[in-house]
Scaffold this motif. Structure first.
Motif, mmCIF file in Angstrom:
data_model
loop_
_atom_site.group_PDB
_atom_site.id
_atom_site.type_symbol
_atom_site.label_atom_id
_atom_site.label_comp_id
_atom_site.label_asym_id
_atom_site.label_seq_id
_atom_site.Cartn_x
_atom_site.Cartn_y
_atom_site.Cartn_z
ATOM 1 N N PRO A 1 0.823 -1.208 0.000
ATOM 2 C CA PRO A 1 0.000 0.000 0.000
ATOM 3 C C PRO A 1 0.863 1.266 0.000
ATOM 4 C CG PRO A 1 -0.015 -1.015 2.171
ATOM 5 C CD PRO A 1 0.736 -1.952 1.258
ATOM 6 N N PRO A 2 0.313 2.374 -0.463
ATOM 7 C CA PRO A 2 1.072 3.625 -0.508
ATOM 8 C C PRO A 2 1.641 4.051 0.843
ATOM 9 C CG PRO A 2 -0.983 3.866 -1.722
ATOM 10 C CD PRO A 2 -1.028 2.520 -1.043
ATOM 11 N N THR A 3 0.926 3.782 1.923
ATOM 12 C CA THR A 3 1.434 4.169 3.243
ATOM 13 C C THR A 3 2.724 3.448 3.586
ATOM 14 O OG1 THR A 3 -0.057 2.532 4.235
ATOM 15 C CG2 THR A 3 -0.805 4.843 4.212
ATOM 16 N N ARG A 4 2.805 2.162 3.237
ATOM 17 C CA ARG A 4 4.025 1.387 3.524
ATOM 18 C C ARG A 4 5.175 1.869 2.640
ATOM 19 N NH1 ARG A 4 2.139 -3.789 3.327
ATOM 20 N NH2 ARG A 4 1.183 -3.165 5.290
ATOM 21 N N ARG A 5 4.871 2.121 1.359
ATOM 22 C CA ARG A 5 5.910 2.652 0.459
ATOM 23 C C ARG A 5 6.432 3.989 0.987
ATOM 24 N NH1 ARG A 5 7.105 0.839 -4.433
ATOM 25 N NH2 ARG A 5 7.469 2.905 -5.287
#
Length: 166
Positions: free
Chosen positions: A96-100
């Protein structure tokens, strides 16, 4: 996830990559601050703008705000390139974008070499996402000293990294 809204809340850029970049810019700017004149960081490394370091940075150097934005974009671009190169394609495809964003902020701060050799990366690539995100809390030292700013930054990065996990 008490702080998650701070990083996601303000109008997302379209697409997962844009959202990850937007979030990471917010995190990095919050924890690094922006200084137009170079300064020694807490361990003495010459730094300018928004946490930019490197062989061309010298004390008493100055940059414009636009030059600082360009440096930050390049530095974060390199961090995202590191994610794409080091994280297995299967894991990367579903990240997900948050992890990236959390990983980009972390790599921006510690460098691609440290990320490459980290237990965090090994656990992430092994599919142990929660354990990988938990590794962020270990990276709070600079030259053997625990820094309060790094403790806060890693807590924010960990929160983003864990977002969406059960």
């Amino acid at each position: 996830m008490k702080n998650l809204g701070r990083w996601i809340g303000g109008g997302a850029i379209g697409g997962a990559c844009g959202l990850a970049l937007s979030i990471s810019i917010g995190v990095v700017k919050h924890y690094e601050g922006t200084e137009l004149e170079s300064y020694p960081d807490p361990v003495g490394i010459p730094t300018i703008c928004t946490g930019h370091t490197g062989p061309t940075v010298e004390i008493h150097q100055t940059k414009t705000a636009e030059e600082c934005d360009t440096l930050l974009a390049g530095d974060l671009g390199a961090a995202f390139d590191t994610i794409d190169r080091e994280v297995s394609p299967e894991i990367n495809a579903t990240m997900p974008p948050t992890r990236r964003a959390a990983l980009a902020s972390f790599i921006f701060n510690v460098g691609p070499g440290a990320f490459h050799q980290s237990t965090l990366l090994a656990r992430l690539n092994a599919g142990q996402t929660h354990a990988a995100c938990d590794q962020l809390s270990r990276w709070v030292y600079a030259q053997g000293k625990k820094l309060a700013g790094l403790v806060k930054r890693r807590a924010a990065e960990r929160e983003l990294c864990l977002a969406g996990l059960e």
